[in-house]
Design an enzyme around this catalytic site. Structure first.
Site, PDB file in Angstrom:
ATOM      1  N   GLY A  34      35.579  44.319  47.994  1.00 39.74           N
ATOM      2  CA  GLY A  34      35.152  45.309  48.985  1.00 39.74           C
ATOM      3  C   GLY A  34      36.238  45.604  49.994  1.00 39.74           C
ATOM      4  O   GLY A  34      36.235  46.649  50.639  1.00 39.74           O
ATOM      5  N   ASN A  35      37.187  44.677  50.138  1.00 38.89           N
ATOM      6  CA  ASN A  35      38.333  44.896  51.024  1.00 38.89           C
ATOM      7  C   ASN A  35      39.380  45.812  50.390  1.00 38.89           C
ATOM      8  O   ASN A  35      40.246  46.341  51.082  1.00 38.89           O
ATOM      9  CB  ASN A  35      39.022  43.580  51.382  1.00 38.89           C
ATOM     10  CG  ASN A  35      38.483  42.935  52.637  1.00 38.89           C
ATOM     11  OD1 ASN A  35      37.842  41.899  52.582  1.00 38.89           O
ATOM     12  ND2 ASN A  35      38.741  43.551  53.782  1.00 38.89           N
ATOM     13  N   SER A  36      39.336  45.963  49.071  1.00 39.99           N
ATOM     14  CA  SER A  36      40.339  46.767  48.378  1.00 39.99           C
ATOM     15  C   SER A  36      40.417  48.165  48.973  1.00 39.99           C
ATOM     16  O   SER A  36      39.393  48.843  49.133  1.00 39.99           O
ATOM     17  CB  SER A  36      40.008  46.873  46.891  1.00 39.99           C
ATOM     18  OG  SER A  36      40.178  45.631  46.248  1.00 39.99           O
TER      19      SER A  36
ATOM     20  N   ASP B 163      48.643  51.697  42.211  1.00 40.85           N
ATOM     21  CA  ASP B 163      47.245  51.475  42.586  1.00 40.85           C
ATOM     22  C   ASP B 163      46.915  52.145  43.925  1.00 40.85           C
ATOM     23  O   ASP B 163      46.227  51.581  44.765  1.00 40.85           O
ATOM     24  CB  ASP B 163      46.919  49.977  42.649  1.00 40.85           C
ATOM     25  CG  ASP B 163      45.421  49.709  42.577  1.00 40.85           C
ATOM     26  OD1 ASP B 163      44.673  50.625  42.190  1.00 40.85           O
ATOM     27  OD2 ASP B 163      44.992  48.589  42.929  1.00 40.85           O
TER      28      ASP B 163
ATOM     29  N   LEU C 197      67.063  53.936  39.096  1.00 41.87           N
ATOM     30  CA  LEU C 197      68.449  53.515  39.200  1.00 41.87           C
ATOM     31  C   LEU C 197      69.152  53.635  37.853  1.00 41.87           C
ATOM     32  O   LEU C 197      70.299  54.060  37.776  1.00 41.87           O
ATOM     33  CB  LEU C 197      68.506  52.062  39.699  1.00 41.87           C
ATOM     34  CG  LEU C 197      69.849  51.512  40.142  1.00 41.87           C
ATOM     35  CD1 LEU C 197      70.374  52.274  41.349  1.00 41.87           C
ATOM     36  CD2 LEU C 197      69.722  50.019  40.485  1.00 41.87           C
TER      37      LEU C 197
ATOM     38  N   ALA D 118      44.580  43.275  46.178  1.00 47.03           N
ATOM     39  CA  ALA D 118      44.288  42.256  45.165  1.00 47.03           C
ATOM     40  C   ALA D 118      44.183  40.881  45.790  1.00 47.03           C
ATOM     41  O   ALA D 118      44.728  40.616  46.864  1.00 47.03           O
ATOM     42  CB  ALA D 118      45.387  42.244  44.091  1.00 47.03           C
ATOM     43  N   ILE D 119      43.463  40.010  45.091  1.00 50.95           N
ATOM     44  CA  ILE D 119      43.428  38.591  45.441  1.00 50.95           C
ATOM     45  C   ILE D 119      43.691  37.790  44.172  1.00 50.95           C
ATOM     46  O   ILE D 119      43.496  38.279  43.066  1.00 50.95           O
ATOM     47  CB  ILE D 119      42.072  38.165  46.057  1.00 50.95           C
ATOM     48  CG1 ILE D 119      40.915  38.455  45.093  1.00 50.95           C
ATOM     49  CG2 ILE D 119      41.839  38.836  47.388  1.00 50.95           C
ATOM     50  CD1 ILE D 119      39.566  37.965  45.590  1.00 50.95           C
TER      51      ILE D 119
ATOM     52  N   HIS E 283      41.992  51.744  41.815  1.00 55.45           N
ATOM     53  CA  HIS E 283      40.892  51.086  41.106  1.00 55.45           C
ATOM     54  C   HIS E 283      39.564  51.209  41.848  1.00 55.45           C
ATOM     55  O   HIS E 283      38.501  50.978  41.264  1.00 55.45           O
ATOM     56  CB  HIS E 283      41.233  49.617  40.817  1.00 55.45           C
ATOM     57  CG  HIS E 283      41.172  48.703  41.994  1.00 55.45           C
ATOM     58  ND1 HIS E 283      42.276  48.319  42.720  1.00 55.45           N
ATOM     59  CD2 HIS E 283      40.126  48.073  42.581  1.00 55.45           C
ATOM     60  CE1 HIS E 283      41.920  47.490  43.676  1.00 55.45           C
ATOM     61  NE2 HIS E 283      40.623  47.325  43.620  1.00 55.45           N
TER      62      HIS E 283
ATOM     63  N   GLY F 175      67.305  44.717  33.619  1.00 56.30           N
ATOM     64  CA  GLY F 175      67.766  43.407  34.057  1.00 56.30           C
ATOM     65  C   GLY F 175      66.628  42.573  34.591  1.00 56.30           C
ATOM     66  O   GLY F 175      65.454  42.880  34.360  1.00 56.30           O
TER      67      GLY F 175
END
Length: 463
Positions: A222-224, A152, A279, A241-242, A122, A283
């Site tokens: 900005g940390n992303s 992401d 797999l 994300a936060i 993103h 479920g």
């Protein structure tokens, strides 16, 4: 004289009787129990180092990890061009709005000395131009090597004049809840910012069928794409994300585990896209209500509600009603733990799956397979690649089989038909189908060609 002596003796005798009566009727004996301090300590202590939050910060040294990390984390600037929304006058008079530049920013982590950088999808999505600023203030144009929206994760490349400082991937499976971590990035365009916290939880799903590391290290816009590292400076996650109602940090942040990010990066570099090893089960978490409904004891693990035909799970003998408890010695308590671990695997990998079947542990070796079915964009059709039986039955080798449709299309009898073309484009497999259906315009008309169970061609038009 005799009288005085007699009085003295009488007084002495009376005092003795009084003292004896007091001792007998009023004064009680006090007993004290002696207890060995070695046997029953008043305070239990540990020889383990005290947590720096509770005592001296010197117990854990963050400086080496911070110094190692800040020079390997970069500032990513994303330039996109937007025309904005069109007005009615644009439609009638043919006006074309000028493109206006918009700049977004995030972070990235250098993972090789020759300039490969991992960041979030993103952060670079829809970029017209990407610019990377290093901690030494040097600036480079970046090329997108590949990206994966599901995880992401994106991979960039810059061409530097000299070898660059980089971080090695750590093993996120070994990260422990309560372990100290550092988040490094560029929040609010403040470059080379380091915050400390702990691993608050693992295998958080966030409703995205994904597995995240949760931390209380402060992460802001900005940390992303920045680094989540342990105190050794090993990269154990990519901050992504936060959870916040304000858009800023309020105590929770999430990172893509390094084992998943590393696998995605390797797939992009080797294959050009992500290779997903499946797999072959459907479920979810075994909740207490589900356990009660199915008459099961306990509420821990992943309940298998369906086993996909021709999947690795089917071939290995997994059954509906099995409860997955373990994969490759990794305990499985919920579905996000299972999906998170499998996200680090590829088709062809073999995993050891332990299931609870009728109260007994059963071990199965499952060979993971490529994704064979998808839900198509725009229509919501579920289609799968043709099996050998399908190819023989329909007399074709290419196409995708419709196995489920939304309720709105239920009356058209589309199930079990084979899609071979979309708007004249040949459909060989689910990858082709996904691409061609993704190009369908909601404002235009689309036609696709199908083969029914009698081998006859049919055409359907969507408007």
């Amino acid at each position: 004289m005799k009288r005085i002596a007699s009085l003295f003796l009488v007084s002495l005798f009376a005092g003795a009787i009084t003292l004896g009566a007091y001792k007998l009727f009023f004064e009680k004996d006090h007993y004290q129990l002696a207890v060995s301090q070695e046997e029953i300590p008043l305070l239990s202590t540990s020889n383990l180092p005290t947590s720096p939050r509770g005592a001296g910060i010197n117990e854990v040294d963050f400086t080496l990890a911070a110094e190692k990390t800040v020079n390997s984390v970069v500032h990513v600037k994303n330039l996109t061009l937007s025309k904005g929304s069109s007005s009615l006058s644009d439609f009638f008079y043919g006006f074309e709005r000028q493109q206006t530049p918009q700049i977004g920013s995030g972070s990235g982590v250098i993972i090789s000395p020759d300039g490969y950088i991992v960041t979030n999808n993103h952060v670079i999505d829809n970029a017209s131009q990407l610019q990377v600023n290093l901690n030494n203030n040097k600036t480079y144009e970046a090329e997108v090597i590949g990206s994966d929206a599901d995880s992401d994760i994106a991979l960039l490349k810059i061409n530097a004049e000299e070898p660059l400082p980089y971080l090695a991937f750590g093993d996120s499976d070994n990260a422990k809840i309560g372990e100290w971590v550092l988040a490094v990035g560029n929040p609010f365009n403040l470059t080379s910012t380091v915050t400390a916290g702990i691993v608050s939880a693992k295998a958080r799903s966030l409703g995205r069928n994904q597995s995240f590391i949760q931390t209380d290290a402060a992460v802001n816009p900005g940390n992303s794409g920045g680094a989540l590292v342990n105190t050794n400076g090993d990269l154990i996650g990519i901050n992504t994300a936060i959870t916040s109602q304000t858009g800023s940090y309020v105590g929770y942040a999430f990172a893509v585990p390094s084992n998943i990010a590393k696998k995605v990066v390797e797939d992009i570099m080797e294959f050009g896209n992500v290779q997903k090893g499946l797999l072959g089960i459907q479920g979810g978490d075994l909740t207490s209500s589900l356990a009660e409904e199915k008459g099961l004891s306990g509420s821990d693990g992943v309940y298998v509600s369906k086993v996909t035909e021709e999947s690795g799970a089917a071939e290995a003998g997994l059954q509906e009603g099995d409860i997955i408890k373990q994969v490759d010695n990794i305990a499985v308590h919920k579905f996000s733990e299972l999906s998170g671990y499998l996200s680090s695997k590829r088709p062809g990998d073999v995993v050891e799956v332990v299931v609870d079947r009728d109260g007994k542990n059963v071990s199965k070796r499952v060979t993971l397979k490529k994704q064979s079915s998808i839900i198509l964009p725009m229509t919501g059709f579920t289609v799968k690649n043709l099996s050998k039986e399908d190819q023989k039955k329909f007399g074709i080798s290419k196409g995708v089989k419709i196995i489920d449709v939304p309720e709105a299309y239920g009356r058209y009898g589309l199930e079990n038909k084979i899609i071979t073309e979309v708007d004249g484009n040949e459909v060989n497999n689910i990858d082709d189908a996904k691409r061609h259906f993704g190009e369908i315009s909601r404002y235009g008309r689309t036609s696709f060609t199908m083969i029914n169970e009698k081998g006859e061609k049919e055409h359907m038009i969507l408007q």
